[in-house]
Design an enzyme around this catalytic site. Structure first.
Site, PDB file in Angstrom:
ATOM      1  N   GLY A 296       0.805  -1.222   0.000  1.00 36.06           N
ATOM      2  CA  GLY A 296       0.000   0.000   0.000  1.00 36.06           C
ATOM      3  C   GLY A 296       0.836   1.269   0.000  1.00 36.06           C
ATOM      4  O   GLY A 296       2.032   1.240   0.316  1.00 36.06           O
ATOM      5  N   ASN A 297       0.237   2.347  -0.379  1.00 35.52           N
ATOM      6  CA  ASN A 297       0.903   3.649  -0.321  1.00 35.52           C
ATOM      7  C   ASN A 297      -0.133   4.773  -0.315  1.00 35.52           C
ATOM      8  O   ASN A 297      -1.269   4.578  -0.754  1.00 35.52           O
ATOM      9  CB  ASN A 297       1.928   3.841  -1.458  1.00 35.52           C
ATOM     10  CG  ASN A 297       1.594   3.024  -2.688  1.00 35.52           C
ATOM     11  OD1 ASN A 297       0.645   3.358  -3.389  1.00 35.52           O
ATOM     12  ND2 ASN A 297       2.320   1.941  -2.918  1.00 35.52           N
TER      13      ASN A 297
ATOM     14  N   GLU B 117       5.386   3.186  -6.234  1.00 34.27           N
ATOM     15  CA  GLU B 117       4.200   3.450  -7.070  1.00 34.27           C
ATOM     16  C   GLU B 117       3.942   4.940  -7.230  1.00 34.27           C
ATOM     17  O   GLU B 117       2.833   5.345  -7.586  1.00 34.27           O
ATOM     18  CB  GLU B 117       2.954   2.794  -6.448  1.00 34.27           C
ATOM     19  CG  GLU B 117       3.023   1.299  -6.313  1.00 34.27           C
ATOM     20  CD  GLU B 117       2.863   0.565  -7.639  1.00 34.27           C
ATOM     21  OE1 GLU B 117       2.960   1.216  -8.696  1.00 34.27           O
ATOM     22  OE2 GLU B 117       2.657  -0.643  -7.607  1.00 34.27           O
TER      23      GLU B 117
HETATM   24  P1  13P Z   1       5.662   0.673  -1.830  1.00 30.69           P
HETATM   25  O1  13P Z   1       6.054   0.167  -0.459  1.00 30.69           O
HETATM   26  O2  13P Z   1       6.860   0.893  -2.714  1.00 30.69           O
HETATM   27  O3  13P Z   1       4.796   1.878  -1.741  1.00 30.69           O
HETATM   28  O4  13P Z   1       4.862  -0.476  -2.569  1.00 30.69           O
HETATM   29  C1  13P Z   1       3.821  -1.153  -1.930  1.00 30.69           C
HETATM   30  C2  13P Z   1       2.818  -1.689  -2.891  1.00 30.69           C
HETATM   31  O5  13P Z   1       1.739  -2.034  -2.480  1.00 30.69           O
HETATM   32  C3  13P Z   1       3.114  -1.790  -4.329  1.00 30.69           C
HETATM   33  O6  13P Z   1       1.955  -2.086  -5.040  1.00 30.69           O
END
Ligand code: 13P
Length: 264
Positions: free
Chosen positions: A29-30, A78
């Site tokens: 997630g982000n 992302e």
């Molecule tokens: P990140 O930790 O780089 O934000 O990526 C997590 C993710 O869910 C990629 O889809």
């Protein structure tokens, strides 16, 4: 205007919520928030979004380039997906990406959320399409999502998860909650023999409520050729119930060209 540190704390709080609610596993997630046209805060890559403190949060420019990040932290992998949303939706101030169990299951099964089964989902979301699969961190996901940005405030990402966006961090998070709750209800009602969908008339009355409330954001009901012609709108047609989504596609293409010309 809320100060930057407060916004960082709010991002951490929403990170905790998506983690504690099981909308993300591990480091998934982000989250991002727009401060102004050239400054954005975002979660760092590769950390659990449930255990962040304000020092984790990175600042990037409109191209996703780092403006500030503490040692050991890099912006989300992302970030291109988030930046594409801001570029093509000037009304958006926050983007949330998560992998909620039910919504992601529908995204994996290739089933968009189009059945009008409960008033809140119809009013808040309309229907939720699935953007074509793209490799995470590449331009493939932004390109796939772009097609839906002018018509929706949330999309499923094929075989991946969900993306929601709105005028504030809390509203973007609430959209994610709404998507997941809708997906969960749809799944459970399918298990119970299949949902009894709302009728076109009932859906139209809900759309009318949405119009009267003057709710912000994009909603597929606004696109419906029927609605544009002053007739009851349908549900789940993605604006193409008139046999063609040409209008919607043209609007999206023009918006893109104008923003490119403006250098956004
Ligand atoms: P990140 O930790 O780089 O934000 O990526 C997590 C993710 O869910 C990629 O889809």
């Amino acid at each position: 205007m809320t100060n930057e540190y407060e916004i960082k704390k709010q991002i951490c709080e929403i990170g905790k919520r998506i983690y504690n609610k099981g909308m993300v596993a591990s480091n998934d997630g982000n989250i991002s928030v727009k401060l102004n046209d050239n400054e954005f805060l975002c979660t760092p890559t590769g950390v659990s979004k449930g255990f962040m403190t304000p020092e984790f949060i990175c600042k990037v420019d409109a191209n996703g380039k780092v403006l500030q990040a503490n040692p050991g932290f890099k912006p989300s992998s992302e970030i291109k997906m988030h930046m594409r949303v801001y570029r093509e939706r000037p009304d958006v101030n926050s983007v949330v990406h998560a992998h909620p169990l039910y919504a992601t299951s529908f995204a994996i099964a290739g089933i968009p959320l189009t059945e009008p089964i409960m008033p809140e989902a119809v009013i808040a979301l309309g229907c939720v399409p699935i953007a074509e699969y793209g490799t995470p961190s590449t331009e493939e996901i932004p390109d796939a999502v772009s097609k839906y940005l002018q018509h929706y405030d949330a999309v499923l990402l094929a075989n991946h998860g969900a993306l929601s966006f709105s005028d504030s961090l809390l509203n973007a998070y609430h959209k994610m909650e709404s998507v997941e709750f809708y997906a969960q209800l749809l799944y459970q009602s399918k298990m119970l023999g299949g949902p009894k969908a709302l009728s076109n008339d009932q859906v139209e009355r809900l759309y009318e409520i949405r119009r009267q409330f003057g709710l912000k954001g994009k909603h597929p009901a606004d696109l419906c050729p029927n609605a544009k012609a002053g007739k009851p709108s349908c549900h789940g047609c993605s604006g193409s119930c008139g046999g063609s989504s040409a209008d919607a596609d043209t609007i999206a293409a023009i918006t893109k060209i104008v923003l490119e010309k403006l250098g956004k």
